[in-house]
Design a protein around this motif. Structure first.
Motif, PDB file in Angstrom:
ATOM      1  N   SER A 290     -31.820 -20.156  33.478  1.00 42.34           N
ATOM      2  CA  SER A 290     -30.710 -20.977  33.991  1.00 42.34           C
ATOM      3  C   SER A 290     -30.520 -22.209  33.102  1.00 42.34           C
ATOM      4  O   SER A 290     -29.452 -22.798  33.081  1.00 42.34           O
TER       5      SER A 290
ATOM      6  N   SER B 252     -31.164 -26.298  35.997  1.00 45.79           N
ATOM      7  CA  SER B 252     -32.324 -25.500  36.395  1.00 45.79           C
ATOM      8  C   SER B 252     -33.359 -26.448  37.019  1.00 45.79           C
ATOM      9  O   SER B 252     -33.181 -27.676  36.974  1.00 45.79           O
ATOM     10  N   THR B 253     -34.439 -25.899  37.558  1.00 47.34           N
ATOM     11  CA  THR B 253     -35.421 -26.783  38.220  1.00 47.34           C
ATOM     12  C   THR B 253     -36.092 -27.729  37.216  1.00 47.34           C
ATOM     13  O   THR B 253     -36.308 -28.898  37.527  1.00 47.34           O
TER      14      THR B 253
ATOM     15  N   HIS C  34     -30.342 -19.580  47.687  1.00 48.33           N
ATOM     16  CA  HIS C  34     -29.359 -20.557  47.193  1.00 48.33           C
ATOM     17  C   HIS C  34     -27.979 -20.407  47.847  1.00 48.33           C
ATOM     18  O   HIS C  34     -27.248 -21.387  47.966  1.00 48.33           O
TER      19      HIS C  34
ATOM     20  N   TYR D 179     -41.152 -24.237  43.188  1.00 48.45           N
ATOM     21  CA  TYR D 179     -40.814 -23.972  44.594  1.00 48.45           C
ATOM     22  C   TYR D 179     -42.052 -23.703  45.455  1.00 48.45           C
ATOM     23  O   TYR D 179     -41.923 -23.401  46.647  1.00 48.45           O
TER      24      TYR D 179
ATOM     25  N   MET E  46     -41.526 -17.467  47.928  1.00 51.66           N
ATOM     26  CA  MET E  46     -42.198 -18.561  47.224  1.00 51.66           C
ATOM     27  C   MET E  46     -43.249 -19.226  48.105  1.00 51.66           C
ATOM     28  O   MET E  46     -44.124 -19.921  47.611  1.00 51.66           O
TER      29      MET E  46
ATOM     30  N   ASN F 280     -34.799 -13.747  35.874  1.00 57.30           N
ATOM     31  CA  ASN F 280     -35.067 -13.173  37.208  1.00 57.30           C
ATOM     32  C   ASN F 280     -34.699 -11.694  37.224  1.00 57.30           C
ATOM     33  O   ASN F 280     -33.751 -11.260  37.878  1.00 57.30           O
TER      34      ASN F 280
ATOM     35  N   HIS G 285     -28.391 -26.130  41.622  1.00 57.86           N
ATOM     36  CA  HIS G 285     -28.828 -25.039  40.738  1.00 57.86           C
ATOM     37  C   HIS G 285     -27.647 -24.090  40.506  1.00 57.86           C
ATOM     38  O   HIS G 285     -26.859 -23.854  41.433  1.00 57.86           O
TER      39      HIS G 285
ATOM     40  N   MET H 214     -42.089 -13.303  37.534  1.00 62.54           N
ATOM     41  CA  MET H 214     -42.670 -14.390  36.732  1.00 62.54           C
ATOM     42  C   MET H 214     -44.044 -13.977  36.200  1.00 62.54           C
ATOM     43  O   MET H 214     -44.386 -14.260  35.049  1.00 62.54           O
TER      44      MET H 214
ATOM     45  N   TYR I 280     -30.664 -12.472  33.058  1.00 62.77           N
ATOM     46  CA  TYR I 280     -31.407 -13.624  33.570  1.00 62.77           C
ATOM     47  C   TYR I 280     -32.904 -13.273  33.582  1.00 62.77           C
ATOM     48  O   TYR I 280     -33.271 -12.114  33.775  1.00 62.77           O
TER      49      TYR I 280
ATOM     50  N   HIS J 176     -44.934 -22.303  40.264  1.00 65.16           N
ATOM     51  CA  HIS J 176     -43.498 -22.570  40.116  1.00 65.16           C
ATOM     52  C   HIS J 176     -43.134 -23.789  40.961  1.00 65.16           C
ATOM     53  O   HIS J 176     -43.789 -24.096  41.966  1.00 65.16           O
TER      54      HIS J 176
ATOM     55  N   GLU K 223     -27.536 -21.046  40.592  1.00 59.52           N
ATOM     56  CA  GLU K 223     -27.571 -19.877  41.483  1.00 59.52           C
ATOM     57  C   GLU K 223     -26.766 -20.137  42.763  1.00 59.52           C
ATOM     58  O   GLU K 223     -26.591 -19.237  43.584  1.00 59.52           O
TER      59      GLU K 223
ATOM     60  N   ASP L  26     -40.698 -24.242  35.507  1.00 60.54           N
ATOM     61  CA  ASP L  26     -39.645 -23.307  35.898  1.00 60.54           C
ATOM     62  C   ASP L  26     -40.054 -21.873  35.561  1.00 60.54           C
ATOM     63  O   ASP L  26     -41.171 -21.617  35.093  1.00 60.54           O
ATOM     64  N   SER L  27     -39.104 -20.963  35.763  1.00 57.92           N
ATOM     65  CA  SER L  27     -39.421 -19.538  35.688  1.00 57.92           C
ATOM     66  C   SER L  27     -40.017 -19.097  34.356  1.00 57.92           C
ATOM     67  O   SER L  27     -40.871 -18.220  34.325  1.00 57.92           O
TER      68      SER L  27
END
Ligand code: 13P
Ligand code: SF4
Length: 305
Positions: free
Chosen positions: A131, A216-217, A177, A28, A265, A116, A200, A66, A114, A26, A202, A42-43
């Motif tokens: 996201s 999103s990322t 976040h 992060y 992470m 997540n 983001h 994930m 989501y 990911h 979040e 991303d996720s």
């Protein structure tokens, strides 16, 4: 030290080949973990990319939900995590039982969640979302009388404002976040007045309100490449800055807050990746009954987005 690292990396590569494995990281993850990954993303996109490969083993460097998502999309591959204790506190803020109760209280509502979330929560959803596409998914539900949106109350707030829909929300949030504060953006803006601010969804609504772009990322990675700006203030978890700098050596990136570090992470290290490949564990496998239902929620999202 450098020699040791090189040995470690070559051992990882050797085992990866032997087991026909793919390493996902990911955005992060620690820089050294991103460096050994086949895919960064991303996720959701990581699991989608891995599903398309011929690999037999997926090494997921990220957090638990994930890896579960990878198992949902690739049931025939062995999914392992170098540190399976890396959870997502936001995802853990809602159980399947919580969602069942919320659905009972609002029997007319369409349930959107989501990515997540645990696989068990996803199995209770009508639609999954990320996201990147949360607003698009909500906008597509024109005929829905009511919409439940879980678990992130801040992503829900953003999606509600963008779509103009009232959402039934849960009280989840990302503890990383929320550490990014409006004063952090104000300070970085003072230091770097030319910089564009990306945050983001979040983040706190007061932070989102100050941004030039809410992304999103993976969207941040794209925006940083395509936007003509030369400087960016980054309102998300610290790990993304490493990728942004690598992808855009001629641009400057400033992390909005040094506090924006997700401890989960950062649990995965190169050593743990090596051990995971040596022992082919810890396996993450979603039971078939839950997997089928959770996959439906993801497929419904993909039809829209
Ligand atoms: P994305 O990478 O999907 O934007 O998600 C951010 C996040 O917080 C993942 O846990
Ligand atoms: Fe969960 Fe937030 Fe960490 Fe992402 S950054 S894994 S949402 S706690």
């Amino acid at each position: 030290m450098i020699k040791e690292d090189k040995q470690l990396v070559s051992k990882i590569k050797e085992l990866k080949k032997k087991h026909n494995a793919v390493i996902l990281a990911h955005n992060y993850q620690l820089p050294e973990v991103q460096d050994i990954a086949d895919f960064r993303g991303d996720s959701l996109e990581l699991s989608r990319m891995a599903a398309k490969t011929e690999a037999k083993v997926i090494v997921f460097c990220g957090v638990y939900f994930m890896a579960e998502t990878a198992s949902i999309l690739s049931p025939d591959k062995l999914v392992i995590m170098p540190d399976a204790s890396a959870g997502c506190p936001m995802a853990d803020m809602m159980t399947a039982d919580d969602l069942q109760k919320l659905k009972k209280a609002h029997p007319q509502a369409v349930a959107v969640g989501y990515v997540n979330t645990s696989a068990a929560v996803k199995a209770e959803l009508d639609y999954c979302c990320t996201s990147t596409n949360a607003v698009k998914v909500i906008n597509a539900l024109k005929d829905a009388k009511e919409i439940i949106f879980v678990p992130d109350k801040y992503l829900a707030d953003y999606a509600a404002k963008q779509s103009g829909r009232k959402l039934i929300i849960w009280h989840g949030f990302c503890p990383t976040h929320v550490k990014i504060l409006p004063e952090d953006l104000a300070r970085e803006k003072r230091f770097h007045p030319q910089a564009k601010v990306m945050v983001h969804p979040e983040c706190l609504p007061q932070v989102v309100a100050l941004a030039d772009a809410v992304l999103s990322t993976s969207q941040m990675a794209k925006f940083a490449k395509e936007d003509p700006a030369k400087e960016f203030i980054v309102g998300t978890e610290s790990g993304l800055v490493y990728r942004l700098k690598q992808d855009n050596p001629d641009k400057e990136f400033y992390l909005a807050s040094e506090r924006a570090v997700c401890p989960n992470m950062k649990r995965t290290t190169q050593e743990k990746v090596l051990w995971a490949l040596e022992e082919l564990k810890d396996e993450v496998k979603v039971p078939e009954e839950i997997r089928k239902k959770a996959r439906l929620a993801i497929e419904r999202m993909l039809e829209i987005a």
